[in-house]
Write a protein that holds these residues in place. Structure first.
Motif, short mmCIF file in Angstrom:
data_model
loop_
_atom_site.label_atom_id
_atom_site.label_comp_id
_atom_site.label_asym_id
_atom_site.label_seq_id
_atom_site.Cartn_x
_atom_site.Cartn_y
_atom_site.Cartn_z
N THR A 3 -42.10 -3.20 35.45
CA THR A 3 -40.78 -3.58 34.96
C THR A 3 -40.83 -3.67 33.43
O THR A 3 -41.92 -3.74 32.84
N PRO A 4 -39.67 -3.71 32.77
CA PRO A 4 -39.68 -3.92 31.33
C PRO A 4 -40.42 -5.21 30.94
O PRO A 4 -41.11 -5.26 29.92
N GLU A 5 -40.31 -6.23 31.78
CA GLU A 5 -41.00 -7.49 31.51
C GLU A 5 -42.52 -7.32 31.58
O GLU A 5 -43.26 -7.93 30.80
N ASP A 6 -42.98 -6.50 32.51
CA ASP A 6 -44.41 -6.20 32.60
C ASP A 6 -44.90 -5.54 31.30
O ASP A 6 -45.90 -5.96 30.72
N ILE A 7 -44.17 -4.51 30.87
CA ILE A 7 -44.55 -3.78 29.66
C ILE A 7 -44.56 -4.74 28.46
O ILE A 7 -45.50 -4.74 27.67
N ARG A 8 -43.53 -5.56 28.39
CA ARG A 8 -43.43 -6.52 27.28
C ARG A 8 -44.64 -7.46 27.29
O ARG A 8 -45.26 -7.70 26.26
N GLY A 9 -45.00 -7.97 28.44
CA GLY A 9 -46.14 -8.88 28.56
C GLY A 9 -47.45 -8.22 28.19
O GLY A 9 -48.29 -8.82 27.51
N TRP A 10 -47.64 -6.97 28.62
CA TRP A 10 -48.88 -6.26 28.32
C TRP A 10 -49.02 -6.00 26.82
O TRP A 10 -50.10 -6.16 26.25
N ILE A 11 -47.91 -5.59 26.19
CA ILE A 11 -47.96 -5.34 24.75
C ILE A 11 -48.20 -6.65 24.00
O ILE A 11 -49.05 -6.72 23.11
N ARG A 19 -41.33 -9.50 16.96
CA ARG A 19 -40.19 -9.20 17.83
C ARG A 19 -40.64 -8.10 18.78
O ARG A 19 -41.31 -7.15 18.39
N LEU A 20 -40.23 -8.23 20.03
CA LEU A 20 -40.63 -7.26 21.04
C LEU A 20 -39.54 -7.17 22.10
O LEU A 20 -39.28 -8.14 22.80
N GLU A 21 -38.89 -6.03 22.15
CA GLU A 21 -37.83 -5.79 23.13
C GLU A 21 -38.20 -4.55 23.93
O GLU A 21 -38.57 -3.53 23.34
N PHE A 29 -39.36 3.99 29.54
CA PHE A 29 -39.14 2.74 28.83
C PHE A 29 -38.88 3.01 27.35
O PHE A 29 -39.36 4.01 26.80
N GLU A 30 -38.15 2.09 26.74
CA GLU A 30 -37.92 2.10 25.30
C GLU A 30 -38.34 0.74 24.77
O GLU A 30 -38.05 -0.28 25.40
N ALA A 31 -39.01 0.74 23.61
CA ALA A 31 -39.48 -0.52 23.04
C ALA A 31 -39.20 -0.58 21.55
O ALA A 31 -39.36 0.41 20.84
N LEU A 32 -38.78 -1.76 21.11
CA LEU A 32 -38.70 -2.10 19.70
C LEU A 32 -39.83 -3.09 19.46
O LEU A 32 -39.86 -4.16 20.08
N ILE A 33 -40.75 -2.72 18.58
CA ILE A 33 -41.93 -3.55 18.34
C ILE A 33 -42.03 -3.82 16.84
O ILE A 33 -42.13 -2.88 16.05
#
Length: 79
Positions: A3-11, A19-21, A29-33
């Motif tokens: 899930t996006p939450e998984d990706i966010r947590g791993w990063i 900031r991490l979206e 997936f798309e991410a703002l890091i």
């Protein structure tokens, strides 16, 4: 399927982010890091830091990740 939450947590676990979206549908997936670790690094080097944070998950679980990687200063200027 991640899930996006998984990706966010791993990063977040492997990279100091101000900031991490993350958004996505489980395959793409798309991410703002935003990270101070990106200071002085070219875009490819920034992406390598994110790939390193994701580790083997990038090959096995995450099929497509589009990233916008910014320093805090770049983000404050509007990216």
């Amino acid at each position: 399927m991640p899930t996006p939450e998984d990706i966010r947590g791993w990063i977040a676990a492997g990279l100091d982010c101000e900031r991490l979206e993350v958004s996505g549908d489980g395959r793409h997936f798309e991410a703002l890091i935003v990270s101070p670790l990106f200071e002085g690094k070219r875009p490819v080097q920034r992406h390598q830091l994110v790939y390193r944070a994701l580790g083997d998950r990038m090959r096995e679980e995450v099929h497509a990740l589009s990233m916008k990687t910014l320093t805090p200063e770049e983000y404050a200027r509007g990216g």
